[in-house]
Scaffold this active site. Structure first.
Site, mmCIF file in Angstrom:
data_model
loop_
_atom_site.group_PDB
_atom_site.id
_atom_site.type_symbol
_atom_site.label_atom_id
_atom_site.label_comp_id
_atom_site.label_asym_id
_atom_site.label_seq_id
_atom_site.Cartn_x
_atom_site.Cartn_y
_atom_site.Cartn_z
ATOM 1 N N LYS A 150 -3.485 8.480 3.114
ATOM 2 C CA LYS A 150 -4.807 8.220 3.705
ATOM 3 C C LYS A 150 -4.847 8.648 5.182
ATOM 4 C CE LYS A 150 -7.075 6.356 0.202
ATOM 5 N NZ LYS A 150 -8.067 7.150 -0.544
ATOM 6 N N TYR A 202 0.847 -1.204 0.000
ATOM 7 C CA TYR A 202 0.000 0.000 0.000
ATOM 8 C C TYR A 202 0.884 1.257 0.000
ATOM 9 C CZ TYR A 202 -4.325 2.594 0.543
ATOM 10 O OH TYR A 202 -5.397 3.436 0.327
HETATM 11 P P1 NAD Z 1 -11.587 3.958 -9.214
HETATM 12 O O1 NAD Z 1 -10.395 3.834 -10.101
HETATM 13 O O2 NAD Z 1 -12.867 3.423 -9.727
HETATM 14 O O3 NAD Z 1 -11.811 5.468 -8.763
HETATM 15 C C1 NAD Z 1 -10.725 6.359 -8.570
HETATM 16 C C2 NAD Z 1 -11.184 7.682 -9.120
HETATM 17 O O4 NAD Z 1 -10.191 8.697 -8.887
HETATM 18 C C3 NAD Z 1 -11.414 7.653 -10.633
HETATM 19 O O5 NAD Z 1 -12.745 8.031 -10.933
HETATM 20 C C4 NAD Z 1 -10.446 8.669 -11.173
HETATM 21 O O6 NAD Z 1 -10.931 9.382 -12.293
HETATM 22 C C5 NAD Z 1 -10.319 9.595 -9.958
HETATM 23 N N1 NAD Z 1 -9.178 10.489 -10.071
HETATM 24 C C6 NAD Z 1 -7.855 10.164 -10.139
HETATM 25 N N2 NAD Z 1 -7.131 11.289 -10.332
HETATM 26 C C7 NAD Z 1 -8.014 12.318 -10.390
HETATM 27 C C8 NAD Z 1 -7.887 13.712 -10.594
HETATM 28 N N3 NAD Z 1 -6.697 14.295 -10.787
HETATM 29 N N4 NAD Z 1 -9.007 14.480 -10.571
HETATM 30 C C9 NAD Z 1 -10.232 13.928 -10.399
HETATM 31 N N5 NAD Z 1 -10.410 12.604 -10.218
HETATM 32 C C10 NAD Z 1 -9.314 11.820 -10.215
HETATM 33 O O7 NAD Z 1 -11.163 3.229 -7.847
HETATM 34 P P2 NAD Z 1 -11.880 3.121 -6.426
HETATM 35 O O8 NAD Z 1 -11.244 1.967 -5.750
HETATM 36 O O9 NAD Z 1 -13.343 3.192 -6.568
HETATM 37 O O10 NAD Z 1 -11.335 4.423 -5.685
HETATM 38 C C11 NAD Z 1 -12.179 5.359 -5.028
HETATM 39 C C12 NAD Z 1 -11.592 5.692 -3.661
HETATM 40 O O11 NAD Z 1 -11.702 4.553 -2.817
HETATM 41 C C13 NAD Z 1 -10.112 6.070 -3.666
HETATM 42 O O12 NAD Z 1 -9.903 7.141 -2.765
HETATM 43 C C14 NAD Z 1 -9.443 4.814 -3.132
HETATM 44 O O13 NAD Z 1 -8.202 5.083 -2.517
HETATM 45 C C15 NAD Z 1 -10.483 4.390 -2.141
HETATM 46 N N6 NAD Z 1 -10.406 3.015 -1.643
HETATM 47 C C16 NAD Z 1 -10.387 1.975 -2.515
HETATM 48 C C17 NAD Z 1 -10.334 0.685 -2.027
HETATM 49 C C18 NAD Z 1 -10.290 -0.489 -2.960
HETATM 50 O O14 NAD Z 1 -9.900 -1.576 -2.531
HETATM 51 N N7 NAD Z 1 -10.681 -0.335 -4.217
HETATM 52 C C19 NAD Z 1 -10.312 0.439 -0.654
HETATM 53 C C20 NAD Z 1 -10.339 1.516 0.229
HETATM 54 C C21 NAD Z 1 -10.377 2.807 -0.291
#
Ligand code: NAD
Length: 259
Positions: A167, A160
């Site tokens: 985070k 990570y």
């Molecule tokens: P995802 O790839 O579907 O979404 C990530 C989003 O970030 C995308 O829509 C992308 O366009 C956006 N993004 C990146 N750079 C950007 C910028 N400069 N301006 C505007 N938007 C931007 O993936 P996800 O897993 O749904 O991620 C959403 C959130 O959830 C993130 O913060 C991620 O860290 C968090 N998260 C994910 C997980 C997991 O296991 N997938 C677990 C815990 C937290």
């Protein structure tokens, strides 16, 4: 079986920032918000992303689809300008975005570059504060700001890496936001899901091993999905949660207990 949504968000309007495609955590949340009766606006990163985002938002009746790359000066402000012009107010906001340059993300945290660290913090953390500041004047009747974090903020989770400290900062930003905006009835939370296979997750090395380890060790021995996150998000922005603020809430089958 998908969780049924009993929360009512009738009459509420929310802005969703972070849909990349139908596997995005923000997509699961958007579906839950609409199932509960909310009206949504959403953003897309760029023209390439737009068709994948509209494939999610159109069936949800979302009429406002706005460009927003938080790295492009003025684009976030322009999105909020449109919300002000079209709606005049906002009830809730979902910040579900994160980014770190691959070279910095895939190395040791101690080796990450200042530029990579700054970019990851800017896109993944400071953008939440910017959104809170822009939402504040629109949340005239109070409101709720949500972001999405991961337990790699407080425990060392293999691979990570740089996203751990980012985070951790995001979670602290949520607490300060909740304290500063609480007097206006604006609440803030970070939802902390267990690992879910999404595009962003594919940037984490050996993510499949994290999924397997979580399924093996989480008390429920079950991986959560984007609908589980959506069900929690819909409750948090509802009136039923009106006196709950400043929390980091796991939706992870209990993984945080044993991690
Ligand atoms: P995802 O790839 O579907 O979404 C990530 C989003 O970030 C995308 O829509 C992308 O366009 C956006 N993004 C990146 N750079 C950007 C910028 N400069 N301006 C505007 N938007 C931007 O993936 P996800 O897993 O749904 O991620 C959403 C959130 O959830 C993130 O913060 C991620 O860290 C968090 N998260 C994910 C997980 C997991 O296991 N997938 C677990 C815990 C937290």
């Amino acid at each position: 079986m998908k969780p049924s949504i009993t929360t009512s968000l009738q009459g509420k309007r929310g802005l969703i920032i972070g849909i990349a495609n139908d596997a995005s955590i923000a997509a699961g949340c958007a579906r839950a918000f609409v199932a509960a009766g909310a009206e949504l606006a959403a953003t897309y990163l760029n023209d390439k992303a737009r068709p994948y985002v509209s494939a999610v938002t159109e069936p949800l009746g979302c009429k406002l689809l706005l460009p927003c790359d938080v790295r492009i000066p003025g684009q976030l402000e322009a999105a909020f300008d449109r919300i002000r012009t079209e709606w005049g107010q906002l009830d809730f906001l979902l910040h579900a975005i994160a980014f770190a340059p691959a070279d910095d993300l895939h190395g040791r945290v101690v080796d990450c570059s200042a530029a990579g660290f700054a970019m990851a913090m800017d896109v993944s953390c400071h953008s939440f504060l910017s959104m809170a500041r822009l939402a504040e004047p629109l949340m005239k009747a109070g409101g709720c700001l949500l972001t999405v974090t991961f337990y790699g903020s407080e425990r060392v989770v293999a691979h990570y890496n740089l996203m751990g400290p980012v985070k951790a900062a995001l979670e602290s930003a949520v607490r300060y936001t909740a304290a500063e905006l609480g007097p206006k009835g604006i609440r803030a939370h970070a939802i902390s899901p267990g690992p879910i296979r999404t595009r962003a997750a594919s940037g984490i090395e050996r993510f499949d091993e994290l999924l397997d380890a979580t399924a093996a060790t989480a008390p429920e021995h079950h991986l959560v999905d984007i609908d589980d996150v959506g069900a929690l998000a819909a409750f948090l922005v509802s009136d039923g949660a009106r006196h709950i603020t400043g929390t980091i809430i796991p939706v992870d089958g209990g993984q945080h207990l044993v991690a």
